[in-house]
Design a protein around this motif. Sequence first.
Motif, PDB file in Angstrom:
ATOM      1  N   LEU A   8      31.106  24.059  44.388  1.00 44.06           N
ATOM      2  CA  LEU A   8      32.136  23.152  43.898  1.00 44.06           C
ATOM      3  C   LEU A   8      33.437  23.389  44.641  1.00 44.06           C
ATOM      4  CD1 LEU A   8      31.508  23.327  40.058  1.00 44.06           C
ATOM      5  CD2 LEU A   8      30.995  21.433  41.577  1.00 44.06           C
ATOM      6  N   PRO A   9      34.172  22.337  44.974  1.00 47.07           N
ATOM      7  CA  PRO A   9      35.449  22.513  45.642  1.00 47.07           C
ATOM      8  C   PRO A   9      36.427  23.195  44.714  1.00 47.07           C
ATOM      9  CG  PRO A   9      35.135  20.218  44.992  1.00 47.07           C
ATOM     10  CD  PRO A   9      33.853  20.923  44.738  1.00 47.07           C
ATOM     11  N   ARG A  40      27.559  15.857  40.503  1.00 42.96           N
ATOM     12  CA  ARG A  40      28.537  16.871  40.112  1.00 42.96           C
ATOM     13  C   ARG A  40      28.881  17.793  41.269  1.00 42.96           C
ATOM     14  NH1 ARG A  40      26.072  19.757  35.558  1.00 42.96           N
ATOM     15  NH2 ARG A  40      26.795  17.984  34.311  1.00 42.96           N
ATOM     16  N   SER A  41      27.884  18.167  42.073  1.00 45.42           N
ATOM     17  CA  SER A  41      28.112  19.141  43.141  1.00 45.42           C
ATOM     18  C   SER A  41      28.910  18.556  44.298  1.00 45.42           C
ATOM     19  CB  SER A  41      26.773  19.687  43.652  1.00 45.42           C
ATOM     20  OG  SER A  41      26.018  18.679  44.290  1.00 45.42           O
ATOM     21  N   VAL A  42      28.765  17.248  44.541  1.00 42.69           N
ATOM     22  CA  VAL A  42      29.391  16.662  45.728  1.00 42.69           C
ATOM     23  C   VAL A  42      30.699  15.944  45.424  1.00 42.69           C
ATOM     24  CG1 VAL A  42      28.338  14.350  45.715  1.00 42.69           C
ATOM     25  CG2 VAL A  42      28.746  15.505  47.892  1.00 42.69           C
ATOM     26  N   SER A  43      30.965  15.595  44.171  1.00 42.61           N
ATOM     27  CA  SER A  43      32.140  14.801  43.831  1.00 42.61           C
ATOM     28  C   SER A  43      33.433  15.586  44.053  1.00 42.61           C
ATOM     29  CB  SER A  43      32.068  14.346  42.372  1.00 42.61           C
ATOM     30  OG  SER A  43      33.224  13.596  42.028  1.00 42.61           O
ATOM     31  N   ASP A  78      26.240   8.658  35.503  1.00 35.89           N
ATOM     32  CA  ASP A  78      27.228   9.605  36.018  1.00 35.89           C
ATOM     33  C   ASP A  78      28.071   8.881  37.056  1.00 35.89           C
ATOM     34  OD1 ASP A  78      25.996  11.883  34.647  1.00 35.89           O
ATOM     35  OD2 ASP A  78      24.396  11.663  36.114  1.00 35.89           O
ATOM     36  N   PHE A  79      29.310   9.342  37.227  1.00 34.46           N
ATOM     37  CA  PHE A  79      30.173   8.725  38.232  1.00 34.46           C
ATOM     38  C   PHE A  79      30.961   9.810  38.944  1.00 34.46           C
ATOM     39  CE2 PHE A  79      34.407   7.217  39.481  1.00 34.46           C
ATOM     40  CZ  PHE A  79      34.050   6.245  40.397  1.00 34.46           C
ATOM     41  N   GLY A  80      30.984   9.723  40.274  1.00 30.25           N
ATOM     42  CA  GLY A  80      31.768  10.646  41.077  1.00 30.25           C
ATOM     43  C   GLY A  80      32.271   9.954  42.327  1.00 30.25           C
ATOM     44  N   ARG A  81      33.031  10.684  43.136  1.00 32.87           N
ATOM     45  CA  ARG A  81      33.619  10.104  44.347  1.00 32.87           C
ATOM     46  C   ARG A  81      33.670  11.160  45.435  1.00 32.87           C
ATOM     47  NH1 ARG A  81      39.734   9.464  43.977  1.00 32.87           N
ATOM     48  NH2 ARG A  81      39.695  11.406  45.171  1.00 32.87           N
ATOM     49  N   ILE A  82      33.412  10.723  46.673  1.00 33.51           N
ATOM     50  CA  ILE A  82      33.572  11.619  47.811  1.00 33.51           C
ATOM     51  C   ILE A  82      34.103  10.824  48.996  1.00 33.51           C
ATOM     52  CG2 ILE A  82      31.155  11.338  48.483  1.00 33.51           C
ATOM     53  CD1 ILE A  82      31.300  14.171  49.672  1.00 33.51           C
ATOM     54  N   SER A  83      35.083  11.371  49.688  1.00 34.01           N
ATOM     55  CA  SER A  83      35.639  10.755  50.890  1.00 34.01           C
ATOM     56  C   SER A  83      34.902  11.298  52.111  1.00 34.01           C
ATOM     57  CB  SER A  83      37.140  11.061  51.009  1.00 34.01           C
ATOM     58  OG  SER A  83      37.854  10.553  49.899  1.00 34.01           O
TER      59      SER A  83
END
Length: 205
Positions: A8-9, A40-43, A78-83
């Motif tokens: 996780l970041p 969860r791991s990449v968001s 689930d909802f996440g975001r990655i740039s």
Amino acid sequence: MGSATSELPTRRTPLADAAETGLKIVVVGGFGVGKTTLVRSVSEIRPLNTEEVMTQAGQGVDETKGVESKTTTTVAFDFGRISLNQRMVLYLFGAPGQERFWFVWDRLFSGTLGAVVLVDTRRMEDSWYAIDRLEHHRTPFVVAVNRFDDDDARFSLEEIRQALALGEHVPMIDCDARLRSSAKEVLICLVDHLYALARSQEGTP
């Protein structure tokens, strides 16, 4: 899965001012395959999830063979975001895996540019519905094989491709949904696939 910890970041990254392209990506697959874990791991933001504790009401309805230790389940998405870079942002939607929540899938697919089908080789048959629905919607997808520590079979990607009757045009990749670096490679694989499809369509008269 095993005891490995997610990468996780340490900080939640704000959306860059230069971001101009938002792509909707859906992560689908069977019950307990690791969709929530991957999002969860990449968001880069604290992911929204709708996990609820599994109760006796689900006994006899949800098939838990192979995932007996699972105690929670996604009941909406689930909802996440990655740039991916300063201009391109992926918005990730993890679909619920149980059959009783499949009615949500078609709505989640609306406006989706591409999808990741997450596969657990211990329950390979759970992948059929996801693949069928994506092909029905003509949604491009890649297949990511989430390798579990207690999977003794260790089928090769080619064996899995044959079992799922997938053509060579569908990219496949191994992954560990717990690890941010691995989950990001899956998303990069999908983006590369979408880019290649767009280029081939541009070259079609």
